[in-house]
Design a protein around this motif. Structure first.
Motif, PDB file in Angstrom:
ATOM      1  N   UNK A 193      18.021  13.558 -42.707  1.00  0.00           N
ATOM      2  CA  UNK A 193      18.388  12.229 -43.185  1.00  0.00           C
ATOM      3  C   UNK A 193      18.744  11.326 -42.002  1.00  0.00           C
ATOM      4  N   UNK A 194      19.507  11.847 -41.064  1.00  0.00           N
ATOM      5  CA  UNK A 194      19.844  11.076 -39.860  1.00  0.00           C
ATOM      6  C   UNK A 194      18.572  10.687 -39.108  1.00  0.00           C
ATOM      7  N   UNK A 195      17.673  11.636 -38.942  1.00  0.00           N
ATOM      8  CA  UNK A 195      16.405  11.363 -38.260  1.00  0.00           C
ATOM      9  C   UNK A 195      15.624  10.282 -39.002  1.00  0.00           C
ATOM     10  N   UNK A 196      15.569  10.359 -40.318  1.00  0.00           N
ATOM     11  CA  UNK A 196      14.819   9.390 -41.107  1.00  0.00           C
ATOM     12  C   UNK A 196      15.399   7.984 -40.969  1.00  0.00           C
ATOM     13  N   UNK A 202      14.187   1.950 -36.026  1.00  0.00           N
ATOM     14  CA  UNK A 202      13.154   1.806 -35.011  1.00  0.00           C
ATOM     15  C   UNK A 202      13.293   2.691 -33.802  1.00  0.00           C
ATOM     16  N   UNK A 203      14.036   3.761 -33.919  1.00  0.00           N
ATOM     17  CA  UNK A 203      14.180   4.702 -32.812  1.00  0.00           C
ATOM     18  C   UNK A 203      13.115   5.792 -32.883  1.00  0.00           C
ATOM     19  N   UNK A 204      12.979   6.519 -31.804  1.00  0.00           N
ATOM     20  CA  UNK A 204      12.103   7.692 -31.764  1.00  0.00           C
ATOM     21  C   UNK A 204      13.014   8.913 -31.738  1.00  0.00           C
ATOM     22  N   UNK A 205      13.508   9.280 -32.911  1.00  0.00           N
ATOM     23  CA  UNK A 205      14.486  10.364 -33.025  1.00  0.00           C
ATOM     24  C   UNK A 205      13.800  11.675 -33.345  1.00  0.00           C
ATOM     25  N   UNK A 206      14.370  12.736 -32.830  1.00  0.00           N
ATOM     26  CA  UNK A 206      13.874  14.069 -33.128  1.00  0.00           C
ATOM     27  C   UNK A 206      15.062  14.992 -33.322  1.00  0.00           C
ATOM     28  N   UNK A 207      14.842  16.072 -34.067  1.00  0.00           N
ATOM     29  CA  UNK A 207      15.883  17.075 -34.245  1.00  0.00           C
ATOM     30  C   UNK A 207      15.384  18.390 -33.658  1.00  0.00           C
TER      31      UNK A 207
END
Length: 283
Positions: free
Chosen positions: A44-47, A54-59
């Motif tokens: 959910x945080x990544x989404x 608009x970030x490029x987040x990864x887990x």
């Protein structure tokens, strides 16, 4: 020509300085352990970071110990699955001066030893007398998990000389639990709430009169020490991120059903705009 080149370089430099956020790093890395609650929250945080901000987040999946250490060293930006004050207390004590605790994202969490309802004992203290029915084993998860260290202490505190703690994973534990319930065999597993297994089978926590596992816990957000300075927008979102266990467990159950946690997380934030607005400070 050389003069024009210098002017262009100066204009480019001023552009980077003048436009807020122009040169900001948009990469965010969140650590997690592959527990069902951690998978739900982390996706959910990544989404939200990717789809709304608009970030490029990864887990990245790691062990519990590595999750804490990577955040303390700044190798990841943080995580949303610290169980405090008991389960991860020993990890937190080691690095509390090198991380920032943003407080609970969910309350009322619990850990302990869990058996099916048809198992007719009520306390951890009763396990040793019925060790043969449990094949002398407490079915555990990954060895780095906080609940495993607490279970080692439970073996000592309750003098469970005829029981051992088996190592594995969350998936292995639930698979063995499923098989045992289907055959109505006796089994005792390391358990925690929230978890989808409580919605699937009739289970109960064994009483813990010596309070080895502690009482109710909070699931807490931990970030690297300088995140607020480096990524204030990300920091503000993670600081606001919270939800009820009942809501979390609903998403956990869906993840278990279809095995698509990120797709489910995207659908979740689409269907809960009021919650997303709260997390992003828009309401």
């Amino acid at each position: 020509m050389q003069k024009l080149t210098k002017i262009f370089a100066l204009v480019l430099l001023l552009t980077f300085i003048a436009v807020p956020g122009f040169a900001q790093d948009k990469d965010v890395e969140i650590a997690y352990v592959e527990w069902s609650c951690a998978t739900a929250s982390s996706n959910v945080v990544k989404a939200v970071l990717n789809e709304e901000m608009g970030y490029d987040a990864d887990i990245v999946s790691v062990t519990a110990a590595a999750m804490w250490q990577a955040t303390a060293s700044g190798d990841v930006d943080g995580f949303v699955t610290a169980w405090l004050p008991v389960t991860h207390g020993h990890y937190y004590d080691k690095v509390k001066d090198e991380v920032e605790n943003l407080g609970p994202l969910a309350t009322g969490a619990k850990i302990g030893l869990v058996v099916p309802e048809y198992v007719d004992i009520e306390s951890i203290a009763d396990l040793d007398d019925h060790a043969a029915k449990f094949d002398g084993t407490i079915t555990g998860i990954d060895p780095g998990a906080g609940i495993m260290s607490k279970s080692e202490k439970a073996l000592e505190a309750y003098n469970l000389d005829n029981m051992t703690l088996g190592e594995g994973s969350g998936a292995t534990m639930t698979a063995m639990l499923s098989e045992a319930v289907e055959n109505e065999d006796w089994i005792v597993v390391t358990g925690w709430s929230p978890h989808w297994k409580f919605g699937r089978w009739d289970l109960k926590y064994l009483e813990d009169p010596k309070n080895v596992y502690g009482g109710s816990e909070d699931i807490t957000t931990i970030v690297r020490e300088d995140l607020k300075e480096d990524m204030p927008e990300v920091y503000a979102f993670l600081d606001r991120f919270s939800w009820d266990l009942s809501v979390m467990q609903g998403l956990m159950a869906k993840n278990q059903e279809n095995g698509k946690p990120y797709e489910n997380a995207k659908e979740f934030i689409k269907n809960h705009p009021e919650l997303v607005d709260k997390w992003l400070g828009r309401s």
